[in-house]
Design an enzyme around this catalytic site. Structure first.
Site, PDB file in Angstrom:
ATOM      1  N   VAL A 200       4.564 -19.144 -23.514  1.00  0.00           N
ATOM      2  CA  VAL A 200       3.270 -18.458 -23.504  1.00  0.00           C
ATOM      3  C   VAL A 200       2.262 -19.225 -22.659  1.00  0.00           C
ATOM      4  O   VAL A 200       1.527 -18.646 -21.848  1.00  0.00           O
ATOM      5  CB  VAL A 200       2.763 -18.285 -24.940  1.00  0.00           C
ATOM      6  CG1 VAL A 200       1.350 -17.770 -24.968  1.00  0.00           C
ATOM      7  CG2 VAL A 200       3.701 -17.344 -25.677  1.00  0.00           C
ATOM      8  N   LYS A 224       8.532 -32.402 -18.424  1.00  0.00           N
ATOM      9  CA  LYS A 224       8.284 -30.988 -18.088  1.00  0.00           C
ATOM     10  C   LYS A 224       7.173 -30.907 -17.042  1.00  0.00           C
ATOM     11  O   LYS A 224       7.269 -30.166 -16.056  1.00  0.00           O
ATOM     12  CB  LYS A 224       7.893 -30.229 -19.366  1.00  0.00           C
ATOM     13  CG  LYS A 224       7.641 -28.753 -19.189  1.00  0.00           C
ATOM     14  CD  LYS A 224       7.230 -28.070 -20.485  1.00  0.00           C
ATOM     15  CE  LYS A 224       8.432 -27.613 -21.286  1.00  0.00           C
ATOM     16  NZ  LYS A 224       8.068 -26.733 -22.424  1.00  0.00           N
ATOM     17  N   PHE A 341       0.774 -10.929 -26.648  1.00  0.00           N
ATOM     18  CA  PHE A 341       1.778  -9.919 -26.969  1.00  0.00           C
ATOM     19  C   PHE A 341       2.854  -9.908 -25.886  1.00  0.00           C
ATOM     20  O   PHE A 341       3.444  -8.875 -25.580  1.00  0.00           O
ATOM     21  CB  PHE A 341       1.116  -8.541 -27.109  1.00  0.00           C
ATOM     22  CG  PHE A 341       0.022  -8.506 -28.140  1.00  0.00           C
ATOM     23  CD1 PHE A 341      -1.316  -8.638 -27.776  1.00  0.00           C
ATOM     24  CD2 PHE A 341       0.334  -8.384 -29.491  1.00  0.00           C
ATOM     25  CE1 PHE A 341      -2.324  -8.624 -28.730  1.00  0.00           C
ATOM     26  CE2 PHE A 341      -0.674  -8.373 -30.459  1.00  0.00           C
ATOM     27  CZ  PHE A 341      -2.007  -8.505 -30.074  1.00  0.00           C
ATOM     28  N   LYS A 393      -1.869  -9.590 -34.643  1.00  0.00           N
ATOM     29  CA  LYS A 393      -0.664 -10.196 -34.067  1.00  0.00           C
ATOM     30  C   LYS A 393       0.511 -10.092 -35.018  1.00  0.00           C
ATOM     31  O   LYS A 393       1.567  -9.568 -34.685  1.00  0.00           O
ATOM     32  CB  LYS A 393      -0.959 -11.658 -33.715  1.00  0.00           C
ATOM     33  CG  LYS A 393       0.252 -12.464 -33.282  1.00  0.00           C
ATOM     34  CD  LYS A 393       0.867 -11.957 -32.004  1.00  0.00           C
ATOM     35  CE  LYS A 393       2.157 -12.678 -31.677  1.00  0.00           C
ATOM     36  NZ  LYS A 393       2.749 -12.273 -30.404  1.00  0.00           N
ATOM     37  N   CYS A 449       9.836 -15.151 -31.845  1.00  0.00           N
ATOM     38  CA  CYS A 449       8.670 -14.550 -32.504  1.00  0.00           C
ATOM     39  C   CYS A 449       8.984 -13.692 -33.730  1.00  0.00           C
ATOM     40  O   CYS A 449       8.513 -13.987 -34.825  1.00  0.00           O
ATOM     41  CB  CYS A 449       7.862 -13.756 -31.486  1.00  0.00           C
ATOM     42  SG  CYS A 449       7.106 -14.839 -30.274  1.00  0.00           S
ATOM     43  N   LYS A 452      10.337 -15.532 -36.932  1.00  0.00           N
ATOM     44  CA  LYS A 452       9.337 -16.530 -37.367  1.00  0.00           C
ATOM     45  C   LYS A 452       8.071 -15.839 -37.880  1.00  0.00           C
ATOM     46  O   LYS A 452       7.549 -16.186 -38.941  1.00  0.00           O
ATOM     47  CB  LYS A 452       8.994 -17.446 -36.182  1.00  0.00           C
ATOM     48  CG  LYS A 452       7.759 -18.302 -36.343  1.00  0.00           C
ATOM     49  CD  LYS A 452       7.589 -19.263 -35.198  1.00  0.00           C
ATOM     50  CE  LYS A 452       7.046 -18.688 -33.925  1.00  0.00           C
ATOM     51  NZ  LYS A 452       5.638 -18.260 -33.990  1.00  0.00           N
TER      52      LYS A 452
HETATM   53  C1  UDX Z   1       4.204 -20.652 -28.650  1.00  0.00           C
HETATM   54  C2  UDX Z   1       4.152 -20.562 -30.133  1.00  0.00           C
HETATM   55  O1  UDX Z   1       5.246 -21.267 -30.614  1.00  0.00           O
HETATM   56  C3  UDX Z   1       4.232 -19.159 -30.631  1.00  0.00           C
HETATM   57  O2  UDX Z   1       3.925 -19.109 -31.983  1.00  0.00           O
HETATM   58  C4  UDX Z   1       3.199 -18.325 -29.994  1.00  0.00           C
HETATM   59  O3  UDX Z   1       3.397 -17.005 -30.339  1.00  0.00           O
HETATM   60  C5  UDX Z   1       3.230 -18.507 -28.571  1.00  0.00           C
HETATM   61  O4  UDX Z   1       3.185 -19.852 -28.129  1.00  0.00           O
HETATM   62  P1  UDX Z   1       6.175 -20.709 -26.996  1.00  0.00           P
HETATM   63  O5  UDX Z   1       5.304 -20.696 -25.797  1.00  0.00           O
HETATM   64  O6  UDX Z   1       7.410 -19.940 -26.926  1.00  0.00           O
HETATM   65  O7  UDX Z   1       5.430 -20.167 -28.275  1.00  0.00           O
HETATM   66  O8  UDX Z   1       6.397 -22.252 -27.452  1.00  0.00           O
HETATM   67  P2  UDX Z   1       7.198 -23.361 -26.723  1.00  0.00           P
HETATM   68  O9  UDX Z   1       7.987 -22.731 -25.613  1.00  0.00           O
HETATM   69  O10 UDX Z   1       7.875 -24.137 -27.782  1.00  0.00           O
HETATM   70  O11 UDX Z   1       6.058 -24.254 -26.025  1.00  0.00           O
HETATM   71  C6  UDX Z   1       5.187 -25.037 -26.712  1.00  0.00           C
HETATM   72  C7  UDX Z   1       4.814 -26.183 -25.746  1.00  0.00           C
HETATM   73  O12 UDX Z   1       3.745 -26.915 -26.317  1.00  0.00           O
HETATM   74  C8  UDX Z   1       5.961 -27.159 -25.522  1.00  0.00           C
HETATM   75  O13 UDX Z   1       6.155 -27.332 -24.142  1.00  0.00           O
HETATM   76  C9  UDX Z   1       5.464 -28.460 -26.159  1.00  0.00           C
HETATM   77  O14 UDX Z   1       5.893 -29.623 -25.459  1.00  0.00           O
HETATM   78  C10 UDX Z   1       3.959 -28.285 -26.033  1.00  0.00           C
HETATM   79  N1  UDX Z   1       3.170 -29.071 -26.992  1.00  0.00           N
HETATM   80  C11 UDX Z   1       3.398 -28.948 -28.317  1.00  0.00           C
HETATM   81  C12 UDX Z   1       2.154 -29.910 -26.495  1.00  0.00           C
HETATM   82  O15 UDX Z   1       1.961 -30.022 -25.318  1.00  0.00           O
HETATM   83  N2  UDX Z   1       1.376 -30.603 -27.386  1.00  0.00           N
HETATM   84  C13 UDX Z   1       1.578 -30.498 -28.733  1.00  0.00           C
HETATM   85  O16 UDX Z   1       0.857 -31.143 -29.486  1.00  0.00           O
HETATM   86  C14 UDX Z   1       2.623 -29.652 -29.212  1.00  0.00           C
HETATM   87  C1  UDX Z   2       8.182  -9.949 -29.125  1.00  0.00           C
HETATM   88  C2  UDX Z   2       7.096  -8.877 -29.009  1.00  0.00           C
HETATM   89  O1  UDX Z   2       7.632  -7.721 -28.387  1.00  0.00           O
HETATM   90  C3  UDX Z   2       5.935  -9.412 -28.179  1.00  0.00           C
HETATM   91  O2  UDX Z   2       4.873  -8.454 -28.130  1.00  0.00           O
HETATM   92  C4  UDX Z   2       5.401 -10.697 -28.829  1.00  0.00           C
HETATM   93  O3  UDX Z   2       4.377 -11.248 -28.117  1.00  0.00           O
HETATM   94  C5  UDX Z   2       6.509 -11.686 -28.970  1.00  0.00           C
HETATM   95  O4  UDX Z   2       7.600 -11.141 -29.672  1.00  0.00           O
HETATM   96  P1  UDX Z   2      10.116 -10.861 -27.629  1.00  0.00           P
HETATM   97  O5  UDX Z   2      10.375 -11.839 -28.701  1.00  0.00           O
HETATM   98  O6  UDX Z   2      10.156 -11.321 -26.223  1.00  0.00           O
HETATM   99  O7  UDX Z   2       8.691 -10.185 -27.856  1.00  0.00           O
HETATM  100  O8  UDX Z   2      11.232  -9.734 -27.804  1.00  0.00           O
HETATM  101  P2  UDX Z   2      11.300  -8.139 -27.951  1.00  0.00           P
HETATM  102  O9  UDX Z   2      11.512  -7.514 -26.633  1.00  0.00           O
HETATM  103  O10 UDX Z   2      10.197  -7.673 -28.741  1.00  0.00           O
HETATM  104  O11 UDX Z   2      12.659  -8.033 -28.809  1.00  0.00           O
HETATM  105  C6  UDX Z   2      12.723  -8.667 -30.053  1.00  0.00           C
HETATM  106  C7  UDX Z   2      14.126  -8.536 -30.621  1.00  0.00           C
HETATM  107  O12 UDX Z   2      14.347  -7.189 -31.051  1.00  0.00           O
HETATM  108  C8  UDX Z   2      15.235  -8.866 -29.612  1.00  0.00           C
HETATM  109  O13 UDX Z   2      16.261  -9.551 -30.265  1.00  0.00           O
HETATM  110  C9  UDX Z   2      15.713  -7.486 -29.173  1.00  0.00           C
HETATM  111  O14 UDX Z   2      17.048  -7.483 -28.751  1.00  0.00           O
HETATM  112  C10 UDX Z   2      15.541  -6.686 -30.477  1.00  0.00           C
HETATM  113  N1  UDX Z   2      15.374  -5.243 -30.255  1.00  0.00           N
HETATM  114  C11 UDX Z   2      14.263  -4.805 -29.590  1.00  0.00           C
HETATM  115  C12 UDX Z   2      16.339  -4.361 -30.738  1.00  0.00           C
HETATM  116  O15 UDX Z   2      17.331  -4.761 -31.322  1.00  0.00           O
HETATM  117  N2  UDX Z   2      16.143  -3.010 -30.549  1.00  0.00           N
HETATM  118  C13 UDX Z   2      15.051  -2.520 -29.889  1.00  0.00           C
HETATM  119  O16 UDX Z   2      14.940  -1.299 -29.746  1.00  0.00           O
HETATM  120  C14 UDX Z   2      14.082  -3.446 -29.392  1.00  0.00           C
END
Ligand code: UDX
Ligand code: UDX
Length: 618
Positions: A200, A224, A341, A393, A449, A452
């Protein structure tokens, strides 16, 4: 009061504020919308309002429109107002010519009176209805597009507004829309830092830089950051690499591990650190708290702190408190909830063309700054309170997960009664109240997502004393769905011990390398526990899988994976699996048997090639 706002007050003491408003209703009552604008004496647009009202009479809509504009004018510093409306009825009601009898109207009438009492001089004028009255267009668009949001922004003289009405006679709203998408260069570049450069964080940072803002992405993982500085993007996300390269070259995008330096030089601070689940499934906020303390340590001027990580309800307040308690000296700041999203695989386009932008804040100042920041993105802005924004959310993700579990449950019934779930979801989807999206049956939902966030929402509901049975069911169906896939493979093979299972697909869905809570990985774990021999292939997710899963042989391509296999199991809907040469697959396999958990292959063609085919719910 910042210099900027001083420029926005009345141009001269005693000058008049002009308020235009209109409420439109389809039927009486019927779906209604409101539109409104405020201008200064030289006709400069100061703000706009556009809101979908739901069911209302036009008279009620008229009142709401006026209230919305007058409320949004709060803080502009005018003490004289000229109200212009093309509703003769409203004009006579607020000037007291007509007595307001209806119960529905009275509270609105008193609200208008109270708001007008805030001005030293008030003039109300009924102006004839004109073609393409901008407020009329806004009210209708609010109805058509379900737009909502009280928008108060520091508009520059000459701006055509955030919801521009078509120029007289051309009706080409889309072309006008282009104006809103003007690059930032013609406006002030904002300085932002994004803390946590994961999925994100990186997408948000890169896309904001692409909008023209100055972005510093921060991560505590210095490896990273070093890689990103070399232009090496650690995640597979369509379109992201090109933007990172372009914006690093333009100087708009920088990477650092120096969190304090980044905070000090930024007005906007995005918090996108991970919020992993704790043992009870609650979102662990340790990372968010530590960022809040870092901010408190170096805050050196007004800051807008933006919670973009998925955080439990009440986290906006929590971050505010943590900063206030940790600051040596008070400094003005606001915390805003601005949930993301983004879907993995389409995250860049989801950022650039969002279905909506949600801003949760009680601070008009922060709201105005956020609207400025997102100018250039054409989407409805929903301005609401922080708690509702945080709930949007969770509620959105849990609802989408519910749709997936629902169609998986229907698929299981179809299997028992001989129906075809694809036909069923098609028949359902035509009903716009249901829609076609998220009705694809499969091995269950996964990803970083849905699982969790559903568990976290369940924990929130328990803490709030509500027994969320429905959501428990969604998670139970999802877990069972993966177990059912394993049972299906076991039944097809007449047992799993020593059987060779070829797995196509490891990522939790196509077009991503992410295997977090991937159904494919969970299924493989269960197959291994039951003694199966697994050989797997995925176009993008094998490196991530190698790091988390042992006991699996990885193939270089799908054909190598199926060589000598007793069954081929398709677990992720990558396009390349649909176009394989299945007669060659058949020749390579020990026996022609396919379990297609994504229903993306054609059973008729495969059966003609001698395959035993099993889908989900068909
Ligand atoms: C994150 C959140 O986990 C999720 O709940 C939210 O919906 C979207 O943002 P994501 O971007 O997928 O999801 O997380 P992740 O890919 O694990 O990245 C988090 C980053 O934060 C990692 O690169 C980690 O090193 C960094 N981080 C974490 C910091 O730089 N400082 C911190 O204190 C903790
Ligand atoms: C999701 C939400 O869509 C996004 O808005 C939010 O910010 C983060 O979480 P993402 O986790 O990337 O995004 O996946 P998504 O495309 O939503 O699919 C979620 C899971 O549902 C996947 O495992 C996908 O395979 C499954 N899925 C989705 C189905 O099995 N059937 C469907 O019709 C759609």
């Amino acid at each position: 009061m910042s210099t900027r706002e001083k420029a926005r007050g009345p141009t001269a003491p005693g000058s008049w504020l002009y308020v235009y408003s209109d409420g439109g209703s389809r039927g009486n009552p019927g779906p209604a919308g409101i539109g409104g604008q405020a201008k200064d004496e030289s006709g400069n647009l100061l703000l706009e309002v556009c809101e979908f009202l739901g069911e209302a009479t036009s008279n009620v809509a008229e009142y709401h429109a006026l209230i919305a504009v007058l409320e949004a004018c709060g803080g502009l510093g005018y003490d004289r107002v000229r109200v212009r409306t093309d509703s003769e009825l409203l004009a006579n009601q607020i000037t007291g010519v007509y007595k307001v009898k209806s119960k529905a109207l009275r509270p609105l009438h008193y609200r208008v009176k109270a708001l007008l009492d805030g001005f030293r001089a008030v003039e109300v004028e009924h102006v004839p209805r004109e073609k393409n009255n901008p407020c009329d267009v806004l009210a209708n668009r609010a109805i058509d597009e379900g737009l909502s949001g009280v928008l108060k922004a520091v508009l520059q003289p000459g701006d055509k507004g955030l919801f521009p009405a078509p120029a007289a006679g051309d009706g080409a709203v889309p072309s006008e829309r282009r104006r809103r998408n003007e690059p930032v260069s013609s406006r002030k570049q904002m300085e932002c830092c994004v803390i946590g450069t994961g999925y994100v964080g990186l997408v948000t940072g890169a896309c904001l830089a692409d909008l023209g803002h100055l972005i510093t992405c921060v991560d505590r993982d210095s490896e990273k950051i070093d890689a990103l500085r070399q232009g090496d993007v650690p995640i597979f996300e369509a379109g992201l690499e090109a933007i990172v390269e372009r914006q690093v070259a333009s100087g708009n995008l920088r990477f650092t591990s120096d969190i304090r330096g980044a905070i000090a030089s930024s007005e906007f601070i995005f918090v996108t650190v991970n919020t992993p689940p704790d043992s009870e499934g609650k979102a662990d906020l340790t990372n968010v708290d530590s960022v809040a303390r870092e901010i408190a340590a170096v805050i050196n001027g007004y800051k807008v702190i933006i919670n973009k990580s998925t955080v439990p309800v009440g986290s906006t307040r929590r971050v505010e408190r943590t900063i206030e308690e940790s600051m040596d000296e008070y400094c003005e700041f606001d915390v805003v909830s601005n949930p993301e999203f983004l879907r993995e695989g389409t995250a860049v386009s989801d950022f650039q063309k969002p279905a909506r932008i949600v801003i949760g804040s009680d601070s008009q100042k922060a709201i105005m700054r956020m609207i400025e920041l997102y100018r250039g993105i054409d989407a409805p802005l929903l301005v609401t309170d922080p708690v509702s924004a945080e709930m949007i959310k969770y509620a959105s993700n849990a609802f989408l997960a519910t749709k997936v579990s629902y169609i998986n449950a229907i698929a299981n019934i179809c299997e028992a009664v001989g129906g075809d779930v694809r036909e069923v979801s098609l028949g359902m989807g035509y009903d716009e109240r249901i829609g076609f999206e998220f009705l694809k049956a499969g091995p269950g939902f996964g990803g970083s997502c849905f699982p969790k966030d559903c568990r976290a929402l369940l924990a929130i509901s328990v803490d709030s004393g509500y027994d969320f049975n429905l959501l428990k069911g969604v998670l139970d169906v999802n877990r069972e769905q993966q177990e059912r896939v394993v049972m299906k493979i076991e039944r097809v093979l007449g047992g799993l011990e020593g059987k060779k299972v070829a797995i196509l697909g490891l990522a939790f869905k196509a077009n991503t390398d992410d295997i977090r809570e991937s159904p494919a990985v969970n299924v493989i774990r269960m197959l291994l526990e039951k003694g199966a021999v697994v050989k797997a292939y995925d176009p993008q997710a094998m490196d991530n899988t190698r790091r988390t899963l042992s006991g699996v042989e990885f193939a270089d391509d799908p054909y190598q994976a199926v060589r000598g296999a007793d069954v081929m199991v398709l677990l992720t809907e990558w396009d390349e699996f649909k176009w394989l040469d299945y007669s060659r697959v058949g020749e390579l396999m020990k026996s022609r048997s396919i379990v297609d958990t994504r229903n993306c292959l054609d059973p008729v063609v495969l059966r003609k090639l001698g395959f035993a085919y099993e889908g989900i719910g068909r």
